[in-house]
Motif scaffolding. Structure first.
Motif, PDB file in Angstrom:
ATOM      1  N   GLY A 197       0.795  -1.215   0.000  1.00 33.97           N
ATOM      2  CA  GLY A 197       0.000   0.000   0.000  1.00 33.97           C
ATOM      3  C   GLY A 197       0.830   1.268   0.000  1.00 33.97           C
ATOM      4  N   VAL A 198       1.932   1.272   0.752  1.00 33.76           N
ATOM      5  CA  VAL A 198       2.786   2.460   0.814  1.00 33.76           C
ATOM      6  C   VAL A 198       3.330   2.786  -0.575  1.00 33.76           C
ATOM      7  CG1 VAL A 198       4.959   3.374   1.719  1.00 33.76           C
ATOM      8  CG2 VAL A 198       3.413   2.129   3.233  1.00 33.76           C
ATOM      9  N   TYR A 199       3.804   1.770  -1.278  1.00 37.13           N
ATOM     10  CA  TYR A 199       4.394   2.001  -2.594  1.00 37.13           C
ATOM     11  C   TYR A 199       3.340   2.334  -3.639  1.00 37.13           C
ATOM     12  CZ  TYR A 199       8.652   0.664  -0.385  1.00 37.13           C
ATOM     13  OH  TYR A 199       9.723   0.650   0.459  1.00 37.13           O
ATOM     14  N   LYS A 200       2.142   1.757  -3.516  1.00 33.26           N
ATOM     15  CA  LYS A 200       1.045   2.127  -4.419  1.00 33.26           C
ATOM     16  C   LYS A 200       0.703   3.612  -4.236  1.00 33.26           C
ATOM     17  CE  LYS A 200      -1.450  -2.312  -4.839  1.00 33.26           C
ATOM     18  NZ  LYS A 200      -0.483  -3.113  -5.350  1.00 33.26           N
ATOM     19  N   ALA A 201       0.693   4.080  -2.983  1.00 36.28           N
ATOM     20  CA  ALA A 201       0.406   5.489  -2.712  1.00 36.28           C
ATOM     21  C   ALA A 201       1.502   6.383  -3.290  1.00 36.28           C
ATOM     22  CB  ALA A 201       0.276   5.713  -1.207  1.00 36.28           C
ATOM     23  N   VAL A 202       2.751   5.974  -3.137  1.00 35.53           N
ATOM     24  CA  VAL A 202       3.864   6.756  -3.678  1.00 35.53           C
ATOM     25  C   VAL A 202       3.734   6.875  -5.196  1.00 35.53           C
ATOM     26  CG1 VAL A 202       6.368   6.788  -4.060  1.00 35.53           C
ATOM     27  CG2 VAL A 202       5.453   6.280  -1.785  1.00 35.53           C
ATOM     28  N   VAL A 203       3.438   5.777  -5.866  1.00 39.37           N
ATOM     29  CA  VAL A 203       3.284   5.796  -7.321  1.00 39.37           C
ATOM     30  C   VAL A 203       2.136   6.733  -7.713  1.00 39.37           C
ATOM     31  CG1 VAL A 203       2.584   4.403  -9.313  1.00 39.37           C
ATOM     32  CG2 VAL A 203       4.309   3.542  -7.737  1.00 39.37           C
ATOM     33  N   GLY A 204       1.027   6.682  -6.982  1.00 38.38           N
ATOM     34  CA  GLY A 204      -0.100   7.556  -7.280  1.00 38.38           C
ATOM     35  C   GLY A 204       0.254   9.024  -7.133  1.00 38.38           C
ATOM     36  N   ILE A 205       0.986   9.355  -6.070  1.00 39.30           N
ATOM     37  CA  ILE A 205       1.399  10.742  -5.846  1.00 39.30           C
ATOM     38  C   ILE A 205       2.362  11.192  -6.932  1.00 39.30           C
ATOM     39  CG2 ILE A 205       2.732  12.236  -4.300  1.00 39.30           C
ATOM     40  CD1 ILE A 205       1.474  10.555  -1.971  1.00 39.30           C
ATOM     41  N   VAL A 206       3.318  10.348  -7.270  1.00 45.05           N
ATOM     42  CA  VAL A 206       4.312  10.701  -8.292  1.00 45.05           C
ATOM     43  C   VAL A 206       3.652  10.939  -9.647  1.00 45.05           C
ATOM     44  CG1 VAL A 206       6.253   9.754  -9.629  1.00 45.05           C
ATOM     45  CG2 VAL A 206       6.277   9.635  -7.128  1.00 45.05           C
ATOM     46  N   GLN A 207       2.594  10.203  -9.934  1.00 46.93           N
ATOM     47  CA  GLN A 207       1.916  10.353 -11.223  1.00 46.93           C
ATOM     48  C   GLN A 207       1.198  11.693 -11.358  1.00 46.93           C
ATOM     49  OE1 GLN A 207      -0.461   6.790 -11.393  1.00 46.93           O
ATOM     50  NE2 GLN A 207       1.122   5.678 -12.516  1.00 46.93           N
ATOM     51  N   VAL A 208       0.779  12.289 -10.245  1.00 52.82           N
ATOM     52  CA  VAL A 208       0.032  13.545 -10.335  1.00 52.82           C
ATOM     53  C   VAL A 208       0.845  14.770  -9.899  1.00 52.82           C
ATOM     54  CG1 VAL A 208      -2.194  12.406 -10.070  1.00 52.82           C
ATOM     55  CG2 VAL A 208      -1.024  13.276  -8.048  1.00 52.82           C
ATOM     56  N   ALA A 209       1.958  14.549  -9.239  1.00 50.92           N
ATOM     57  CA  ALA A 209       2.779  15.665  -8.752  1.00 50.92           C
ATOM     58  C   ALA A 209       3.567  16.293  -9.912  1.00 50.92           C
ATOM     59  CB  ALA A 209       3.749  15.175  -7.688  1.00 50.92           C
ATOM     60  N   PRO A 210       3.825  17.586  -9.830  1.00 54.50           N
ATOM     61  CA  PRO A 210       4.652  18.234 -10.853  1.00 54.50           C
ATOM     62  C   PRO A 210       6.052  17.612 -10.904  1.00 54.50           C
ATOM     63  CG  PRO A 210       3.548  19.868  -9.496  1.00 54.50           C
ATOM     64  CD  PRO A 210       3.314  18.530  -8.853  1.00 54.50           C
ATOM     65  N   ARG A 211       6.573  17.414 -12.098  1.00 52.02           N
ATOM     66  CA  ARG A 211       7.872  16.747 -12.294  1.00 52.02           C
ATOM     67  C   ARG A 211       9.010  17.417 -11.523  1.00 52.02           C
ATOM     68  NH1 ARG A 211       6.573  12.374 -12.482  1.00 52.02           N
ATOM     69  NH2 ARG A 211       4.753  12.135 -13.734  1.00 52.02           N
ATOM     70  N   GLY A 212       9.004  18.738 -11.471  1.00 51.46           N
ATOM     71  CA  GLY A 212      10.070  19.444 -10.764  1.00 51.46           C
ATOM     72  C   GLY A 212      10.122  19.082  -9.292  1.00 51.46           C
ATOM     73  N   ILE A 213       8.952  18.963  -8.677  1.00 51.39           N
ATOM     74  CA  ILE A 213       8.892  18.577  -7.264  1.00 51.39           C
ATOM     75  C   ILE A 213       9.349  17.142  -7.094  1.00 51.39           C
ATOM     76  CG2 ILE A 213       7.309  18.145  -5.344  1.00 51.39           C
ATOM     77  CD1 ILE A 213       5.732  20.616  -6.286  1.00 51.39           C
ATOM     78  N   VAL A 214       8.909  16.258  -7.977  1.00 51.61           N
ATOM     79  CA  VAL A 214       9.311  14.846  -7.900  1.00 51.61           C
ATOM     80  C   VAL A 214      10.828  14.722  -8.009  1.00 51.61           C
ATOM     81  CG1 VAL A 214       9.168  12.601  -9.056  1.00 51.61           C
ATOM     82  CG2 VAL A 214       7.110  13.989  -8.768  1.00 51.61           C
ATOM     83  N   ARG A 215      11.435  15.445  -8.959  1.00 52.99           N
ATOM     84  CA  ARG A 215      12.890  15.387  -9.124  1.00 52.99           C
ATOM     85  C   ARG A 215      13.612  15.912  -7.890  1.00 52.99           C
ATOM     86  NH1 ARG A 215      11.674  16.667 -14.550  1.00 52.99           N
ATOM     87  NH2 ARG A 215      11.875  18.888 -14.128  1.00 52.99           N
ATOM     88  N   ARG A 216      13.128  17.009  -7.335  1.00 50.88           N
ATOM     89  CA  ARG A 216      13.765  17.601  -6.166  1.00 50.88           C
ATOM     90  C   ARG A 216      13.705  16.655  -4.960  1.00 50.88           C
ATOM     91  NH1 ARG A 216      10.726  22.304  -5.129  1.00 50.88           N
ATOM     92  NH2 ARG A 216      11.267  22.768  -7.266  1.00 50.88           N
ATOM     93  N   VAL A 217      12.531  16.102  -4.695  1.00 52.70           N
ATOM     94  CA  VAL A 217      12.372  15.174  -3.564  1.00 52.70           C
ATOM     95  C   VAL A 217      13.196  13.921  -3.797  1.00 52.70           C
ATOM     96  CG1 VAL A 217      10.712  13.706  -2.354  1.00 52.70           C
ATOM     97  CG2 VAL A 217      10.114  16.065  -2.891  1.00 52.70           C
ATOM     98  N   SER A 218      13.156  13.390  -5.008  1.00 53.32           N
ATOM     99  CA  SER A 218      13.923  12.191  -5.335  1.00 53.32           C
ATOM    100  C   SER A 218      15.415  12.420  -5.142  1.00 53.32           C
ATOM    101  CB  SER A 218      13.634  11.774  -6.773  1.00 53.32           C
ATOM    102  OG  SER A 218      14.411  10.667  -7.133  1.00 53.32           O
ATOM    103  N   GLY A 219      15.897  13.569  -5.578  1.00 47.53           N
ATOM    104  CA  GLY A 219      17.318  13.889  -5.412  1.00 47.53           C
ATOM    105  C   GLY A 219      17.726  13.969  -3.958  1.00 47.53           C
ATOM    106  N   ARG A 220      16.879  14.567  -3.142  1.00 51.32           N
ATOM    107  CA  ARG A 220      17.185  14.665  -1.710  1.00 51.32           C
ATOM    108  C   ARG A 220      17.180  13.298  -1.050  1.00 51.32           C
ATOM    109  NH1 ARG A 220      13.805  20.099  -0.274  1.00 51.32           N
ATOM    110  NH2 ARG A 220      15.286  21.526  -1.236  1.00 51.32           N
ATOM    111  N   LEU A 221      16.221  12.466  -1.414  1.00 51.25           N
ATOM    112  CA  LEU A 221      16.179  11.117  -0.838  1.00 51.25           C
ATOM    113  C   LEU A 221      17.393  10.302  -1.282  1.00 51.25           C
ATOM    114  CD1 LEU A 221      12.400  10.280  -1.251  1.00 51.25           C
ATOM    115  CD2 LEU A 221      13.611  10.762   0.876  1.00 51.25           C
ATOM    116  N   ALA A 222      17.773  10.435  -2.539  1.00 51.60           N
ATOM    117  CA  ALA A 222      18.922   9.671  -3.054  1.00 51.60           C
ATOM    118  C   ALA A 222      20.214  10.129  -2.402  1.00 51.60           C
ATOM    119  CB  ALA A 222      19.013   9.832  -4.567  1.00 51.60           C
ATOM    120  N   SER A 223      20.356  11.411  -2.133  1.00 51.46           N
ATOM    121  CA  SER A 223      21.602  11.882  -1.531  1.00 51.46           C
ATOM    122  C   SER A 223      21.751  11.345  -0.113  1.00 51.46           C
ATOM    123  CB  SER A 223      21.666  13.409  -1.534  1.00 51.46           C
ATOM    124  OG  SER A 223      20.689  13.952  -0.665  1.00 51.46           O
TER     125      SER A 223
END
Length: 68
Positions: A36-62
């Motif tokens: 369920g957690v990952y299904k929710a993440v996928v749903g949020i990523v699909q509707v969130a603006p790409r710039g925000i997704v990239r920024r959050v992803s970069g911070r998590l990866a670092s």
């Protein structure tokens, strides 16, 4: 990668993970997102603006990178 900072809810039971994926294969699904957690993440990523997704992803990866 250092994954120790992830909360317990982010971890999946291996047996359940495999069963969910095999069930998706039997249904003919080309993509399987178990838990369920990952299904929710996928749903949020699909509707969130790409710039925000990239920024959050970069911070998590670092935070996962280990020093060499």
């Amino acid at each position: 990668m250092n994954m120790s900072h992830l909360p317990d809810a982010a971890w999946l039971d291996a047996d359940r993970l495999v069963q969910d994926c095999l069930d998706d294969v039997a249904r003919g699904r080309a993509l399987s997102v178990p838990g369920g957690v990952y299904k929710a993440v996928v749903g949020i990523v699909q509707v969130a603006p790409r710039g925000i997704v990239r920024r959050v992803s970069g911070r998590l990866a670092s935070g996962r990178r280990t020093a060499r």
